[in-house]
Design a protein around this motif. Structure first.
Motif, PDB file in Angstrom:
ATOM      1  N   LEU A  48       6.424 -42.044 -23.323  1.00 13.27           N
ATOM      2  CA  LEU A  48       5.499 -43.151 -24.175  1.00 13.27           C
ATOM      3  C   LEU A  48       5.122 -44.440 -23.593  1.00 13.27           C
ATOM      4  O   LEU A  48       3.572 -44.465 -23.741  1.00 13.27           O
ATOM      5  N   LYS A  49       5.425 -44.519 -22.682  1.00 10.91           N
ATOM      6  CA  LYS A  49       4.641 -46.028 -21.413  1.00 10.91           C
ATOM      7  C   LYS A  49       3.861 -45.027 -20.366  1.00 10.91           C
ATOM      8  O   LYS A  49       2.168 -45.431 -20.888  1.00 10.91           O
ATOM      9  N   ILE A  50       3.831 -43.653 -20.658  1.00  3.88           N
ATOM     10  CA  ILE A  50       2.867 -43.395 -19.735  1.00  3.88           C
ATOM     11  C   ILE A  50       1.590 -42.969 -20.512  1.00  3.88           C
ATOM     12  O   ILE A  50       0.530 -43.385 -20.196  1.00  3.88           O
ATOM     13  N   PHE A  51       1.765 -43.035 -21.290  1.00  2.00           N
ATOM     14  CA  PHE A  51       1.038 -41.824 -23.173  1.00  2.00           C
ATOM     15  C   PHE A  51       0.366 -43.565 -23.253  1.00  2.00           C
ATOM     16  O   PHE A  51      -1.190 -43.500 -23.437  1.00  2.00           O
ATOM     17  N   ARG A  52       0.245 -44.717 -23.296  1.00  5.14           N
ATOM     18  CA  ARG A  52      -0.228 -46.427 -23.492  1.00  5.14           C
ATOM     19  C   ARG A  52      -1.208 -46.490 -22.205  1.00  5.14           C
ATOM     20  O   ARG A  52      -1.973 -47.315 -22.472  1.00  5.14           O
ATOM     21  N   GLU A  53      -0.598 -46.276 -20.672  1.00  4.97           N
ATOM     22  CA  GLU A  53      -1.157 -46.448 -20.119  1.00  4.97           C
ATOM     23  C   GLU A  53      -1.786 -44.716 -18.911  1.00  4.97           C
ATOM     24  O   GLU A  53      -2.340 -44.797 -17.989  1.00  4.97           O
ATOM     25  N   ILE A  54      -2.396 -44.635 -20.467  1.00  8.65           N
ATOM     26  CA  ILE A  54      -2.840 -43.196 -19.260  1.00  8.65           C
ATOM     27  C   ILE A  54      -4.211 -43.014 -18.586  1.00  8.65           C
ATOM     28  O   ILE A  54      -4.108 -42.032 -17.823  1.00  8.65           O
ATOM     29  N   ASP A  55      -4.862 -43.804 -18.771  1.00  7.20           N
ATOM     30  CA  ASP A  55      -5.972 -44.362 -18.364  1.00  7.20           C
ATOM     31  C   ASP A  55      -5.841 -44.953 -16.567  1.00  7.20           C
ATOM     32  O   ASP A  55      -6.562 -44.674 -15.572  1.00  7.20           O
ATOM     33  N   LYS A  56      -4.101 -45.229 -16.109  1.00 10.24           N
ATOM     34  CA  LYS A  56      -3.819 -45.288 -15.082  1.00 10.24           C
ATOM     35  C   LYS A  56      -3.470 -44.012 -13.997  1.00 10.24           C
ATOM     36  O   LYS A  56      -3.720 -43.470 -13.112  1.00 10.24           O
ATOM     37  N   ILE A  57      -3.804 -42.896 -14.742  1.00  6.77           N
ATOM     38  CA  ILE A  57      -3.313 -41.705 -14.237  1.00  6.77           C
ATOM     39  C   ILE A  57      -4.313 -40.519 -13.965  1.00  6.77           C
ATOM     40  O   ILE A  57      -5.549 -40.451 -14.540  1.00  6.77           O
ATOM     41  N   ASP A  58      -5.050 -40.598 -12.911  1.00  4.61           N
ATOM     42  CA  ASP A  58      -5.989 -40.191 -11.953  1.00  4.61           C
ATOM     43  C   ASP A  58      -5.669 -38.385 -11.997  1.00  4.61           C
ATOM     44  O   ASP A  58      -6.103 -38.141 -12.377  1.00  4.61           O
ATOM     45  N   GLU A  59      -5.315 -38.256 -10.634  1.00  2.81           N
ATOM     46  CA  GLU A  59      -5.097 -36.543  -9.747  1.00  2.81           C
ATOM     47  C   GLU A  59      -3.812 -36.886 -10.425  1.00  2.81           C
ATOM     48  O   GLU A  59      -1.818 -37.599  -9.856  1.00  2.81           O
ATOM     49  N   ILE A  60      -3.247 -35.603 -11.254  1.00  2.00           N
ATOM     50  CA  ILE A  60      -1.921 -34.996 -11.692  1.00  2.00           C
ATOM     51  C   ILE A  60      -0.926 -35.090 -10.480  1.00  2.00           C
ATOM     52  O   ILE A  60       0.118 -35.789 -10.223  1.00  2.00           O
ATOM     53  N   GLY A  61      -1.427 -33.998  -9.101  1.00  2.00           N
ATOM     54  CA  GLY A  61      -0.551 -34.166  -8.351  1.00  2.00           C
ATOM     55  C   GLY A  61      -0.625 -35.329  -6.919  1.00  2.00           C
ATOM     56  O   GLY A  61      -0.114 -35.003  -6.048  1.00  2.00           O
ATOM     57  N   SER A  62      -1.175 -35.844  -7.495  1.00  2.00           N
ATOM     58  CA  SER A  62      -1.321 -36.714  -6.081  1.00  2.00           C
ATOM     59  C   SER A  62       0.314 -37.781  -6.273  1.00  2.00           C
ATOM     60  O   SER A  62       0.926 -38.337  -7.181  1.00  2.00           O
ATOM     61  N   ASN A  63       0.296 -38.749  -4.547  1.00  6.26           N
ATOM     62  CA  ASN A  63       1.065 -39.158  -4.328  1.00  6.26           C
ATOM     63  C   ASN A  63       1.341 -40.515  -5.424  1.00  6.26           C
ATOM     64  O   ASN A  63       2.282 -40.985  -5.639  1.00  6.26           O
ATOM     65  N   LYS A  64       0.283 -40.856  -5.833  1.00  3.42           N
ATOM     66  CA  LYS A  64      -0.207 -41.936  -6.734  1.00  3.42           C
ATOM     67  C   LYS A  64       0.397 -42.397  -8.548  1.00  3.42           C
ATOM     68  O   LYS A  64       0.749 -42.896  -8.344  1.00  3.42           O
ATOM     69  N   THR A  65       0.150 -40.713  -8.046  1.00  4.41           N
ATOM     70  CA  THR A  65       0.687 -40.575 -10.067  1.00  4.41           C
ATOM     71  C   THR A  65       2.323 -40.326  -9.418  1.00  4.41           C
ATOM     72  O   THR A  65       2.621 -40.618 -10.650  1.00  4.41           O
ATOM     73  N   ARG A  66       2.304 -39.366  -8.747  1.00  5.89           N
ATOM     74  CA  ARG A  66       3.900 -39.103  -8.746  1.00  5.89           C
ATOM     75  C   ARG A  66       4.934 -41.159  -8.515  1.00  5.89           C
ATOM     76  O   ARG A  66       5.645 -40.276  -9.042  1.00  5.89           O
ATOM     77  N   SER A  67       3.953 -41.501  -7.420  1.00  6.88           N
ATOM     78  CA  SER A  67       5.210 -42.644  -7.747  1.00  6.88           C
ATOM     79  C   SER A  67       5.121 -43.414  -8.548  1.00  6.88           C
ATOM     80  O   SER A  67       6.246 -44.087  -8.467  1.00  6.88           O
TER      81      SER A  67
END
Lengths: 181, 232
Positions: A48-67
């Motif tokens: 739910l939180k990810i859904f609200r902040e989905i614009d923070k997600i760029d690459e699915i597999g990146s360390n940034k997204t996973r962290s």
């Protein structure tokens, strides 16, 4: 990008995140909660939180997204654990007194000279309560308001922990320099 | 004083690359599901909730605020056109109701009604006129419905935050455990003051028809009250 295209991208991104990491997220949540139902609740709330902040997600597999996801699911799980244990929900965190025992004022160059390795080491040993918030702020680029929403804290608590976290790091870095580390 | 802020700015610059390594560590805790040996099988209830969430994602995120604003405008226009005989005062003075619930650990204030007014465009219009000596504005973030500011005293490492938000439909909770809590009237606004007995920290929540003002920090009770008394 047309509005319709952007919606599709958000939807496909969200679905891809779910299919890629839901079981891993469950594993992180379960390691804290030790309960199947609560761990699934934690995963669902995190999505739910990810859904609200989905614009923070760029690459699915990146360390940034996973962290980013790990920080969210971990903090959501801890929050659920506290609620289950009926621990106090403090909406305004107690502001901790910062000891005024600094021995000197290092030159600006001291901080710049500290290796990334030294700072990384300090971050590793820092309480995740502070490290996670510092990371959301300075690495993931979240504003205080967004962090408060993601971690279900008050903005005052978020700001306080950022303040305390930076002060702790500065003191540790200065202390290391003073002792010739 | 300026040197302390500069050192923090330098630290922030050094933090960014250091976090790359931490991100790698955290990412290792989240392998993709296809790499897991024995992945969890989610319950039917969980899968149903996620299916609903995915359908919602397909509809796209709608900025709730715009819908609320549009709905509010529609109601106002309808009221003005369809109820011409209605007293204008009735529109200008929406009733603010609030419910205070107190537990041993915290106090919660839930608001209903209020004006749903937007915050002014500049922070100076809502900023406190009095700031205790030694404190400086460190950061501020202002939107139509919410404002946040933090003040720091580099010499004493003191700190306090100041928030303003639109009262209508909001709720606020604050720590009251081991605190002396009392109601006050500050320049015609109702307020709750919570003074921590074990530490030198204060929380003041003050509100009127339009906005809720919250101060939290390690100020003395007198200083905190003086700050709130100076709010425009």
């Amino acid at each position: 990008m047309l509005l319709g295209q952007r919606k599709k991208t958000e939807q496909s991104l969200f679905e891809e995140l779910y299919h890629t990491y839901s079981a891993s997220m469950y594993r992180v949540a379960f390691s804290i909660l030790r309960d199947n139902g609560l761990a699934e609740d934690a995963v669902q709330q995190t999505f739910l939180k990810i859904f609200r902040e989905i614009d923070k997600i760029d690459e699915i597999g990146s360390n940034k997204t996973r962290s980013f996801i790990v920080i969210l699911v971990r903090n959501t799980s801890i929050d659920l654990y506290r609620k289950r244990k009926r621990e106090n929900l403090v909406y305004f965190d107690d502001l901790e007194q910062v000891p005024r025992d600094r021995t000197g004022s290092p030159e600006d160059a001291v901080i710049a000279q500290q290796s990334e390795e030294e700072i990384r080491r300090r971050l590793e040993s820092m309480d995740p309560k502070y490290a996670d918030i510092l990371m959301l702020r300075y690495y993931h680029g979240c504003r205080n308001k967004e962090i408060a929403r993601l971690l279900e804290l008050s903005e005052a608590t978020v700001a306080s922990r950022i303040f305390q976290g930076k002060k702790m790091l500065l003191r540790q870095l200065e202390g290391g320099e003073a002792h010739g580390e | 004083m300026a040197n302390d802020f500069r050192r923090e700015d330098l630290l922030e610059e050094c933090l960014k690359p250091a976090f790359e390594a931490r991100a790698e560590q955290l990412a290792a805790e989240l392998p993709s599901d296809d790499l897991l040996e024995d992945p969890h099988t989610f319950s039917p209830e969980f899968q149903a909730k996620m299916a609903a969430m995915t359908r919602k994602a397909a509809r796209g995120r709608r900025p709730l605020r715009r819908y609320v604003q549009a709905a509010a405008m529609f109601v106002l226009c309808f009221a003005a056109l369809g109820f011409g005989a209605m007293q204008v005062e009735a529109i200008r003075t929406p009733i603010l109701r609030f419910v205070v619930s107190v537990t041993q650990e915290y106090t919660n204030i839930t608001f209903d009604g209020g004006s749903n007014k937007e915050l002014p465009a500049s922070y100076e219009e809502i900023a406190p006129g009095y700031i205790p000596e030694g404190y400086e504005l460190r950061e501020q973030d202002l939107s139509e419905w919410h404002c946040y500011a933090s003040y720091e005293n580099p010499a004493t490492e003191g700190y306090f935050s100041y928030m303003v938000m639109s009262t209508g439909g909001s709720s606020t909770s604050f720590d009251t455990e081991d605190c002396r809590v009392y109601e006050a009237n500050i320049n015609g606004r109702k307020a709750y003051v919570s003074v921590k007995l074990t530490r030198n920290t204060v929380i003041i929540v003050m509100f009127d028809q339009d906005f809720t003002y919250t101060l939290a920090g390690d100020l003395s009770e007198e200083e905190a009250l003086a700050v709130m008394e100076s709010v425009p």
